[in-house]
Design an enzyme around this catalytic site. Structure first.
Site, PDB file in Angstrom:
ATOM      1  CB  VAL A  48      29.473  29.491  41.822  1.00  0.00           C
ATOM      2  CG1 VAL A  48      28.080  29.989  42.200  1.00  0.00           C
ATOM      3  CG2 VAL A  48      29.373  28.326  40.843  1.00  0.00           C
ATOM      4  CB  CYS A  49      32.560  32.652  45.045  1.00  0.00           C
ATOM      5  SG  CYS A  49      32.480  31.084  45.959  1.00  0.00           S
ATOM      6  N   PRO A  50      32.106  34.681  42.605  1.00  0.00           N
ATOM      7  CG  PRO A  50      33.408  34.818  40.685  1.00  0.00           C
ATOM      8  CD  PRO A  50      33.164  33.955  41.881  1.00  0.00           C
ATOM      9  CB  ILE A  53      30.505  38.414  45.717  1.00  0.00           C
ATOM     10  CG1 ILE A  53      30.810  37.313  46.727  1.00  0.00           C
ATOM     11  CG2 ILE A  53      31.007  39.760  46.232  1.00  0.00           C
ATOM     12  CD1 ILE A  53      32.280  36.985  46.854  1.00  0.00           C
TER      13      ILE A  53
END
Length: 199
Positions: A48-50, A53
């Site tokens: 999920v993080c990318p 960001i």
């Protein structure tokens, strides 16, 4: 123990960050006079993080137009940040230099100061903070790692706090720029309520 409290000065921080393609030492005081959106995410090279960001990165210009900077942070090293940035997007990477700094909180002090560190997991959760141009913390929200955030909602909140700072009027639920605000007074607020309610 968290040092972050709403309407109190935001905990000071500093550390190494990946800024564009270079390593720089940044600190909160560098951004005095600007609004700061600080967001923690769990880990580089995850899932999920990318998406978050890159969504914040794509909105960096819009936030800048509102006198705001965005800082991403995790407990990864600056070298891991660099490796992830240099990984193609189709492989789960960030695909090149970003428009926002990625701060390394390798010693976990910043995420702990902000109450974002998950002790049992050994990394930060998803946590978002808005710090006004006076250095005061006006918003914080935290959620568990499986669910990503809405950058549009963070922008809406920023605009609402800036509107309040400019005119002192409070923002009702779901407020967006151009919408009605109200005076925080029992009598003066009736002007708003009479406009939006039929009975």
């Amino acid at each position: 123990m968290s040092k972050a409290q709403i309407l109190k000065p935001a905990p000071a921080f500093e550390g190494d960050a990946l800024v564009g393609g270079d390593f720089e030492h940044i600190k909160l005081s560098d951004y005095k006079g600007k609004y700061v959106v600080l967001f923690f995410y769990p880990l580089d090279f995850t899932f999920v993080c990318p998406t978050e960001i890159l969504a914040f990165n794509d909105a960096a210009k819009t936030f800048s137009e509102h006198n705001a900077v965005i800082i991403g942070a995790s407990t990864d090293s600056k070298f891991t940040h660099l490796a992830w940035v240099n990984t193609p997007r189709k492989a789960g990477g960030l695909g090149g230099a970003l428009n926002i700094p990625l701060l390394s909180d390798l010693k976990q002090t910043i995420s702990r100061d902000y109450g974002a560190f998950l002790e049992e997991d050994g990394h930060a959760t998803r946590a978002t903070y808005i710090i006004n141009k006076e250095g005061v913390l006006v918003h914080m929200s935290l959620n568990s790692p499986p669910v990503g955030r809405s950058v549009e909602e963070v922008l809406r909140l920023l605009q609402a706090f800036q509107g309040f700072d400019a005119n002192g009027e409070v923002c009702p639920a779901g407020w967006r720029p151009g919408g009605l605000t109200m005076k925080a007074d029992p009598k003066a607020s009736l002007e708003y309520f009479e406009k939006v309610n039929k009975q």
